[in-house]
Design an enzyme around this catalytic site. Structure first.
Site, PDB file in Angstrom:
ATOM      1  N   ASP A   1       0.869  -1.165   0.000  1.00 59.34           N
ATOM      2  CA  ASP A   1       0.000   0.000   0.000  1.00 59.34           C
ATOM      3  C   ASP A   1       0.916   1.228   0.000  1.00 59.34           C
ATOM      4  OD1 ASP A   1      -2.370   1.626   0.430  1.00 59.34           O
ATOM      5  OD2 ASP A   1      -1.645   1.848   2.483  1.00 59.34           O
TER       6      ASP A   1
ATOM      7  N   ASP B   1      -1.700  -0.772   6.019  1.00 57.86           N
ATOM      8  CA  ASP B   1      -1.967  -0.294   7.370  1.00 57.86           C
ATOM      9  C   ASP B   1      -3.394   0.172   7.603  1.00 57.86           C
ATOM     10  OD1 ASP B   1      -1.808   2.113   5.853  1.00 57.86           O
ATOM     11  OD2 ASP B   1      -1.350   3.226   7.684  1.00 57.86           O
TER      12      ASP B   1
ATOM     13  N   ASP C   1      -7.056  -1.731   3.647  1.00 57.84           N
ATOM     14  CA  ASP C   1      -6.114  -2.819   3.382  1.00 57.84           C
ATOM     15  C   ASP C   1      -6.534  -4.120   4.051  1.00 57.84           C
ATOM     16  OD1 ASP C   1      -4.354  -1.138   1.947  1.00 57.84           O
ATOM     17  OD2 ASP C   1      -3.526  -0.386   3.826  1.00 57.84           O
TER      18      ASP C   1
END
Length: 645
Positions: A312, A504, A508
Site C-alpha cells: 500500500d 496499514d 487494506d
C-alpha cells in the site's frame, strides 16, 4: 493454578499424559508393577483411539500426517509389553501437537476489530425541530438526515447537505490528505469528519454501506485462504513407508514380532513432531524481540518462500501524514518570514494542515505573532490581523479574493499547496506532501536480495501521485485508484506466490486477509488491518518487513536441518534395532536422546547471536545499511501502470 487449569483445558491429552505418568511413578514406588503396566497400556489405547479420530479427519481432507506412525508404534509397544515406551510415545505425540498449536497462535480473530470499529451510533436529525437523537446505526434508513460531529466516524454512506466539509478518508481510500466535499457530494461510511460539524442525508443503510462492504470482503478473503500444510507432514509419507518396511522386514527375517515393535519405537517420528514446532516457536520469539508479531508457524514458512511483495502507499511506503516540504516566498518575503506569518494565522484554524504549518514553524524556532482578530472560512482558509498586517492563508481561490496577483505554484505528484497573502499582496506558497519513508527504497532492494523480486504498489490514490512515490522507492508495477475489492482481485491474480501484502489502513484489511502473508504496519495503522494480518509490525519501520522475511528464512532453514538430523539419527537406530540390538525400552530412551539433540538444534532458531551480530553491523554501517550479501540488487526500473504481473 488458574494457568494450569487453562493449559489442561486447552491441551487435555498432554495434561492427562503427565498425570498418568506421575500416578504410574507413585505406583511403581510402592511396587505395583502390574498396575503400572495396565495403567500405561490402557491409557496408550485411549490415546491411540483419540489420535486415530484426528488422523481419519486429516485423511478425509486429503492430508497425510506423521501421526499414523506414532499410533502404530503405540499399539505395537502395548502388544509386546513395553508400556514405558508407550507412555513416552504418547507424551511426544501430544506434546508435539501442543507445541505446534501454541506456535500457530490459532486464536487470531480477523473480524473482531472491524466489528468493534464499525460505527455504532448515528445522530438522526428531526426535519422539523432540527433536534438530534442518538439511534443505532443499524436503524438509519435511506433519506434520514444525520449530524456528524467533529472527529466522528461517518456511520453510513450519505450525501453532504452542509455547504462544505473535510473528511479523512485515508483508512478507506489511502488518500493521506483530507478530502474536501461540497454540498451534494457523496460521503463514505468509515471516513472521519474534520473539525466542523456536518449534516448529510443517508443514501444507504449500514448493511449496504462502504464500511460493511469492507467487512464482508475480509470475511470472504479469510474463508477462501488455503490452509497451511505442516512442514513435518511433507516428510510423513516417505518416513512412514520406510519405517514400516524396515520393521516388517526385521519381523519377517527374524520371525520375532518384538523386532517389529523395537524398530517402530526408535522410528517414532518425534523429530518430525518436535523439530519444526520448536524451531518455529524460536522464530516467533525472535520476531517478537524485533517488534514483529507473527501469528502462526505457517506464516514464517510462507515468508521464507515469498516471491512477490505488494505495498500500500499511504502510511506504508510514506509516513501517512502531510508535512511541509517547501516554502516558496514571493514579493520580497523570506522563507522564514512567510512561514512565520502563515503559522501565526494558522494558530486560529481547525484545518488538519494547520498543524503541519505550526510544526514546521516550531522546528525552525520561529516566534509567532498574536492576532488582534481572526476568522476562518471552513475548508477554504483563515484570515488574521496582526501588527505586521492582515494575513490570509488557504486555497488559491480564497487568496485571489484579496490578492489578484496570486498565481498557482508548480506541484509534483502527491503535493498540495497553501497560498499566503499579506495586506492584499501575494506573499508566496507553502507546499505540503506525504513524504516517502527514509528507508523505503532500501527495504524494497533488500527484499529483492532475499528473493522477493516481484513488487507491486496498490493504492486508492491518484495515478500521478502513485507513480511519483513508486519512482522514489524503486517499485516497478503500479495500480492506482483502487477500491478495496480491486486490491483483492489484483492480489488473487498474481501468479508468483507466496505473496506478501504490506498495508496499514481499514481499506487494506481485505487484501491483507487474502494475501498469503498479510503484514500490517500496526504502530499507527488501524486495528482492523492488524487483526486481518498474519504479521503485525509494532514499530513504525517498514524495514521490519525485510527482517520478518529474513527471520522466516532462518527459521525454516533451522527447522529443516533439525528434521533431517532427527531422521538421520532415527534411521541409524532403526537399522540397529532391526538386528535386535536395541530393546524397546532402551530404544525409547535412545529416541529421547535423539529428541533432545533435535530440540537443541531447533532452538538455534531463537537467533539471539545472529541478531546481535547484525545489530553491531548496522550500528557501524548505519540503520539503513544494506543486507550482507554478495548478490547485487537489480538495476532500478521506471514504474509502469497496470502492467500484468
Amino acid at each position: 493454578m488458574s494457568r494450569l487449569l487453562v493449559f489442561a483445558r486447552r491441551y487435555p491429552l498432554v495434561a492427562a499424559t503427565v498425570l498418568v505418568g506421575l500416578l504410574g511413578l507413585a505406583l511403581g514406588i510402592f511396587g505395583q508393577a502390574d498396575a503400572v503396566r495396565w495403567l500405561f497400556s490402557g491409557f496408550g489405547i485411549v490415546a491411540a483411539l483419540v489420535s486415530s479420530v484426528g488422523m481419519v479427519r486429516q485423511l478425509v481432507r486429503g492430508s497425510f500426517g506423521v501421526d499414523l506412525l506414532a499410533i502404530i508404534a503405540i499399539v505395537a509397544t502395548i502388544l509386546v509389553g513395553e508400556y514405558v515406551a508407550t507412555l513416552l510415545i504418547v507424551l511426544m505425540l501430544s506434546g508435539g501437537a501442543a507445541l505446534e498449536d501454541y506456535a500457530a497462535g490459532r486464536a487470531a480473530r480477523e473480524l473482531d476489530a472491524l466489528l468493534k470499529r464499525a460505527p455504532q451510533i448515528a445522530h438522526r436529525l428531526d426535519p422539523d425541530s432540527g433536534e438530534a437523537t442518538d439511534v443505532p446505526a443499524t436503524e438509519v434508513r435511506v433519506g434520514d438526515l444525520l449530524l456528524v460531529r467533529p472527529s466522528e466516524i461517518v456511520p453510513v454512506d450519505g450525501q453532504l447537505q452542509s455547504d462544505t466539509a473535510a473528511f479523512d478518508e485515508s483508512s478507506l481510500t489511502g488518500e493521506s490528505l483530507p478530502v474536501e466535499r461540497s454540498v451534494g457530494d457523496p460521503v463514505l461510511s468509515g471516513s472521519i469528519n474534520g473539525q466542523i460539524a456536518a449534516t448529510l442525508m443517508a443514501t444507504a443503510t449500514a448493511a449496504n454501506s462502504q464500511y460493511q462492504h469492507i467487512i464482508a470482503l475480509v470475511e470472504e478473503a479469510s474463508s477462501s485462504k488455503a490452509p497451511v500444510v505442516r512442514l513435518a507432514d511433507r516428510y510423513a509419507v516417505p518416513f512412514t513407508v520406510g519405517a514400516l518396511t524396515l520393521a516388517g522386514l526385521a519381523w519377517a527375517l527374524s520371525n520375532d514380532p518384538v523386532r517389529f515393535a523395537e524398530v517402530l519405537v526408535v522410528a517414532t517420528p518425534c523429530p518430525l513432531l518436535l523439530a519444526a514446532p520448536v524451531a518455529f516457536m524460536g522464530g516467533m520469539s525472535r520476531a517478537a524481540r524485533n517488534g514483529i508479531i507473527v501469528k502462526g508457524a505457517g506464516v514464517l514458512e510462507a515468508l521464507s518462500r515469498a516471491k512477490t511483495v505488494v505495498f500500500d502507499k499511504t502510511g506504508t511506503l510514506t509516513y501517512g501524514t502531510p508535512a511541509i516540504s517547501e516554502v516558496r516566498p514571493e514579493a520580497g518575503f523570506s522563507a522564514d518570514e512567510l512561514l512565520t506569518l502563515a503559522a501565526s494565522a494558522e494558530q486560529y484554524s481547525s484545518h488538519v494542515l494547520a498543524a503541519s504549518v505550526l510544526g514546521a514553524a516550531h522546528e525552525r524556532g520561529l516566534a509567532l505573532h498574536t492576532a488582534d482578530s481572526a476568522s476562518e472560512a471552513a475548508t477554504f482558509g483563515v484570515e488574521a490581523r496582526f501588527a505586521p498586517g492582515t494575513v490570509r492563508v488557504g486555497k488559491l481561490s480564497f487568496i485571489n479574493d484579496g490578492a489578484a496577483d496570486a498565481t498557482a505554484t508548480h506541484l509534483a505528484g502527491g503535493e498540495l499547496a497553501m497560498y499566503v497573502a499579506v495586506d492584499g499582496r501575494f506573499a508566496g506558497s507553502i507546499v505540503a506532501s506525504d513524504r516517502v519513508r527514509d528507508n523505503a527504497r532500501q527495504s524494497v532492494a533488500d527484499l529483492a536480495r532475499l528473493g522477493v523480486r516481484e513488487n507491486l504498489m496498490l493504492t486508492g490514490d491518484a495515478r500521478a501521485t502513485a507513480l511519483h512515490v513508486a519512482g522514489q522507492v524503486g517499485i516497478v508495477h503500479v495500480r492506482a485508484d483502487c477500491l478495496p475489492s480491486d486490491k483483492v482481485d489484483a492480489v488473487r491474480a498474481l501468479t508468483r506466490r507466496p505473496v506478501i501484502m504490506v498495508g496499514d489502513g481499514v481499506n487494506d484489511a481485505p487484501v491483507l486477509a487474502v494475501a498469503d502473508v498479510g503484514i500490517a504496519m500496526g504502530a499507527k495503522g488501524s486495528t482492523a488491518a492488524s487483526e486481518s494480518a498474519d504479521v503485525v509490525i509494532l514499530l513504525d519501520d517498514i524495514s521490519r518487513t525485510v527482517r520478518a522475511v529474513r527471520i522466516g528464512q532462518d527459521t525454516v532453514r533451522v527447522a529443516l536441518q533439525s528434521i533431517w538430523l532427527g531422521i538421520a539419527l532415527s534411521v541409524v537406530l532403526m537399522v540397529i534395532a532391526a538386528f535386535g540390538l536395541i530393546p524397546a525400552t532402551a530404544g525409547a530412551i535412545s529416541q529421547e536422546v535423539v529428541d533432545l539433540i533435535t530440540i537443541l538444534n531447533a532452538l538455534r532458531a531463537i537467533g539471539g547471536r545472529r541478531d546481535a551480530v547484525r545489530a553491531r553491523r548496522a550500528s557501524v554501517g548505519g540503520a539503513s545499511a544494506p543486507l550482507e550479501t554478495s548478490e547485487r540488487a537489480d538495476r532500478p526500473v521506471l514504474p509502469t501502470v497496470d502492467r500484468p504481473v
